[in-house]
Design a protein around this motif. Structure first.
Motif, PDB file in Angstrom:
ATOM      1  N   TYR A 407      -1.767   8.788  -4.422  1.00  0.00           N
ATOM      2  CA  TYR A 407      -2.905   7.883  -4.243  1.00  0.00           C
ATOM      3  C   TYR A 407      -4.070   8.571  -3.545  1.00  0.00           C
ATOM      4  O   TYR A 407      -5.226   8.385  -3.898  1.00  0.00           O
ATOM      5  CB  TYR A 407      -2.493   6.643  -3.435  1.00  0.00           C
ATOM      6  CG  TYR A 407      -1.959   5.534  -4.306  1.00  0.00           C
ATOM      7  CD1 TYR A 407      -2.828   4.679  -4.975  1.00  0.00           C
ATOM      8  CD2 TYR A 407      -0.604   5.353  -4.483  1.00  0.00           C
ATOM      9  CE1 TYR A 407      -2.355   3.669  -5.784  1.00  0.00           C
ATOM     10  CE2 TYR A 407      -0.112   4.340  -5.298  1.00  0.00           C
ATOM     11  CZ  TYR A 407      -0.992   3.493  -5.944  1.00  0.00           C
ATOM     12  OH  TYR A 407      -0.519   2.498  -6.749  1.00  0.00           O
ATOM     13  N   LYS A 424      -6.562   4.866  -9.875  1.00  0.00           N
ATOM     14  CA  LYS A 424      -5.863   4.553  -8.619  1.00  0.00           C
ATOM     15  C   LYS A 424      -6.639   3.557  -7.767  1.00  0.00           C
ATOM     16  O   LYS A 424      -6.107   2.998  -6.827  1.00  0.00           O
ATOM     17  CB  LYS A 424      -5.673   5.842  -7.809  1.00  0.00           C
ATOM     18  CG  LYS A 424      -4.919   6.906  -8.568  1.00  0.00           C
ATOM     19  CD  LYS A 424      -4.857   8.194  -7.774  1.00  0.00           C
ATOM     20  CE  LYS A 424      -4.318   9.331  -8.619  1.00  0.00           C
ATOM     21  NZ  LYS A 424      -4.314  10.607  -7.899  1.00  0.00           N
ATOM     22  N   THR A 425      -7.918   3.401  -8.094  1.00  0.00           N
ATOM     23  CA  THR A 425      -8.760   2.519  -7.277  1.00  0.00           C
ATOM     24  C   THR A 425      -8.575   1.056  -7.611  1.00  0.00           C
ATOM     25  O   THR A 425      -9.032   0.189  -6.890  1.00  0.00           O
ATOM     26  CB  THR A 425     -10.242   2.876  -7.479  1.00  0.00           C
ATOM     27  OG1 THR A 425     -10.429   3.245  -8.845  1.00  0.00           O
ATOM     28  CG2 THR A 425     -10.649   4.004  -6.576  1.00  0.00           C
ATOM     29  N   THR A 426      -7.895   0.761  -8.729  1.00  0.00           N
ATOM     30  CA  THR A 426      -7.668  -0.638  -9.055  1.00  0.00           C
ATOM     31  C   THR A 426      -6.183  -0.858  -9.199  1.00  0.00           C
ATOM     32  O   THR A 426      -5.578  -0.442 -10.169  1.00  0.00           O
ATOM     33  CB  THR A 426      -8.309  -1.013 -10.398  1.00  0.00           C
ATOM     34  OG1 THR A 426      -7.899  -0.034 -11.354  1.00  0.00           O
ATOM     35  CG2 THR A 426      -9.803  -1.079 -10.304  1.00  0.00           C
TER      36      THR A 426
END
Lengths: 429, 429
Positions: A407, A424-426
């Motif tokens: 992450y 990875k941001t959502t």
């Protein structure tokens, strides 16, 4: 029921079809990897015995440059070319890639570049698979599967980790997913290549984590706490740093590559400049421990193996290896990133262990797999690699370290051909 | 570099956001699973002590039918309802699911139905997660993530396998892929629920595979073969049978469900008929070993644990458990399929080991995970479960057995809400 029956038959036929096609690819790849590992050991020992050879590193760099210039411009793209071909079968992977990457990696290590070996193995596997797929006259989609198998074969054989090889090949193509398009074919190729490679008498370095996590049982009345939350916190913090180190490596390697082109007009001078930087940094540090693979070193210091004991590396070993490897690879030397990533992780893990009072071997092992997971965006393969290399007792900590590092490495990675499936941001379904 | 920085920040914020939301779900789920496992042990021991209680199984069946009829028609869909809600958030998962499935599973086991426990744990986790997501007023997509975490929490806690719980939740939704939409949230929930469950003093059954595969090194000149191809062949053949057993179970359970409706006019009579079949078969076989969980049995025979030794099960134990479980669940009793699948696999593995002269404990372990992999289409989670339950030494054989069984189970599975992403009949990228 009839439909089910036809399914089984179809699946069985397909597996036989693929197994027959995979066997030659795996046998050839496994044999080449064995030759490669044998040459690598020879190169490393020769360099140790005749250290003056490292002064020829600039010349070696020009040699590698010329090799690729005259014999295989396409092959320069390396792993990325293979991954692109799997994504969208097109121009193919040239067979020259195999001799080119084999020779230039051995040259890199002989003269003291700081590089890895998985790139070489994966590229040999991929280009052998491409050759066979031409012979087999496979359709486009089938060519992709065979290339995937070639990657798995190279990876599984070079590290002696067959399950990891199979999962890695399927996981590395996209950030954020594993697609089971070739679960069994990849496992067969990876296993077979590993068995063939071992048959030549090649042995892989054995690592061991002897620390057993105490059950930390606090019993009070009917209650018991069988989990060490302090250790967990340390592992999570370490995981974040492993992720950032993986990201830093990918960023530095990409940035340096651009920088060389910007600063130096003649391409052949880039490896010379790189070599000069590598030698200068080594002299400034007063050690040649960071040259080559650094799996072991004659002085038993600053190597992957020594990172598993307290004091086996300095607090900044990870940084020097990171810088020297980024310089080596960005300047055009060959070999891949993975073994240096193992080093960076193991050394950083050792340092974090020393600073936080955690077990050195466990944290070196966690760093070993987690920095690799971060830089290549393959958390599940790396967790499994932990099991294959260090045993299954600590799989929970392997998972925590690899997933956390994954992450925190952001979306850049060492492979530019990798595509994003789930950002990875959502965190969404 | 700025973009990278914002990525890290965003990821960090998201992880904190999710961790805060997950903690209550995991603590509640872990506690409920502890209560459930405690009740289950009580129910099992009570049945053993008062065997006449099994004659009340028909009445118990009607009771369960009435419970669901009056208190939660929706909840009847169980695991499939939760999976459907994750695929497409809609009507929600009713909180009644938790008490209903808890009570009816304990009743099933008390009176001698042959069922599992993971269904109950997953449904409790899912409905608790649904309740919290209502309180949190989460958006649709976020609700799916929390439900996924609830499933992971239930699974991780009930079997004491936190990594498997996380991977299982992400793998079970689609045939043919793992999508990393909630890698860390799932791991946190699964781990936390497991730790909470253990804190109540709950202990999980320990299995052990003591067989170490001999390195089988044949040295001749510089050559060595460090791999046992005979054993490999046995494992592949066993894997095919494990796959077919998984498929047979799924097929029988679905078919019986349709058959009951076809043959019996009044719905409440179905569990009565099921109970009569279960008791008759048990009497005909002259053993009650297949009732309940069958993890252990008072006579030390025909249990999951006894399947790890030669002679611990009969050659047809796996078939009887398969039939009795399919009857139990199709007739409306509760508890889930997984523990019976463990039994079917372990017993079938034991039989194959006896017939082919392979190690009983290894093959029981392989069947344990591979039949489950086949019936639920989760090969990677099951391989990891092998590591968490039996240790990492045999991960290669776990992979071979689970992947083979996965391919040979076809596209049906015990969960109807599972969708197909990559069909097994086309090995394509």
């Amino acid at each position: 029921m009839y439909r089910l029956k036809t399914d089984q038959g179809k699946i069985f036929k397909q597996l036989v079809y693929w197994t027959a096609r995979i066997i030659p690819v795996s046998v050839v790849t496994g044999s080449l990897v064995a030759l490669f590992l044998w040459l690598l050991e020879w190169a490393t020992e020769t360099r140790w015995a005749h250290l003056w050879i490292i002064f020829l590193l600039p010349v070696a760099g020009v040699g590698i440059y010329l090799l690729y210039r005259f014999f295989g411009k396409d092959a320069e793209a390396g792993n990325n070319l293979i991954m692109d071909e799997i994504h969208e079968p097109g121009g193919g992977v040239p067979i020259q890639m195999t001799p080119l990457v084999l020779v230039s990696t051995v040259v890199t290590h002989l003269f003291g570049g700081s590089a890895g070996r998985e790139g070489t193995a994966v590229q040999m596997g991929g280009s052998i698979a491409a050759l066979f797929s031409k012979w087999y006259q496979l359709a486009k989609e089938e060519r992709s599967v065979l290339l995937l198998c070639g990657m798995a074969a190279g990876f599984g054989a070079v590290f002696g980790t067959p399950v990891t090889g199979a999962i890695f090949a399927m996981e590395v193509l996209f950030i954020g997913r594993i697609k089971y398009n070739a679960l069994i074919p990849c496992l067969i190729s990876s296993l077979l290549a590993h068995v063939v490679c071992s048959a030549y008498g090649i042995h892989h370095t054995l690592y061991s984590i002897t620390t057993r996590i105490p059950a930390a049982i606090v019993k009070k009345g009917g209650w018991e706490l069988s989990f060490d939350f302090v250790l967990l916190t340390k592992v999570i913090v370490a995981g974040i740093f492993f992720g950032l180190a993986g990201m830093a490596f990918a960023w530095l390697a990409h940035t340096l590559k651009k920088l060389w082109k910007l600063l130096i007009k003649w391409d052949w001078l880039i490896p010379v400049a790189g070599a000069v930087v590598i030698l200068s940094v080594s002299y400034l540090l007063g050690t040649f421990d960071y040259l080559g693979l650094s799996v072991t070193n004659p002085d038993q210091q600053n190597s992957i193996v020594s990172a598993f004991s307290y004091g086996g590396v300095t607090h900044w070993s990870w940084l020097w290896k990171l810088v020297l490897t980024a310089v080596t690879l960005s300047a055009g030397f060959k070999g891949g990133e993975v073994t240096p990533l193992f080093f960076i992780g193991a050394a950083l893990g050792n340092t974090i262990a020393a600073l936080t009072g955690a077990p050195a071997d466990l944290f070196a092992g966690l760093g070993f797999i987690a920095v690799f997971a971060a830089a290549t965006n393959t958390p599940v393969a790396c967790m499994i690699m932990g099991v294959e290399l260090f045993g299954g007792e600590n799989i929970l900590y392997f998972a925590i370290a690899c997933f956390t590092a994954y992450y925190f490495s952001g979306h850049s990675g060492v492979y530019k051909a990798q595509r994003i499936d789930v950002p990875k941001t959502t965190i969404k379904p």
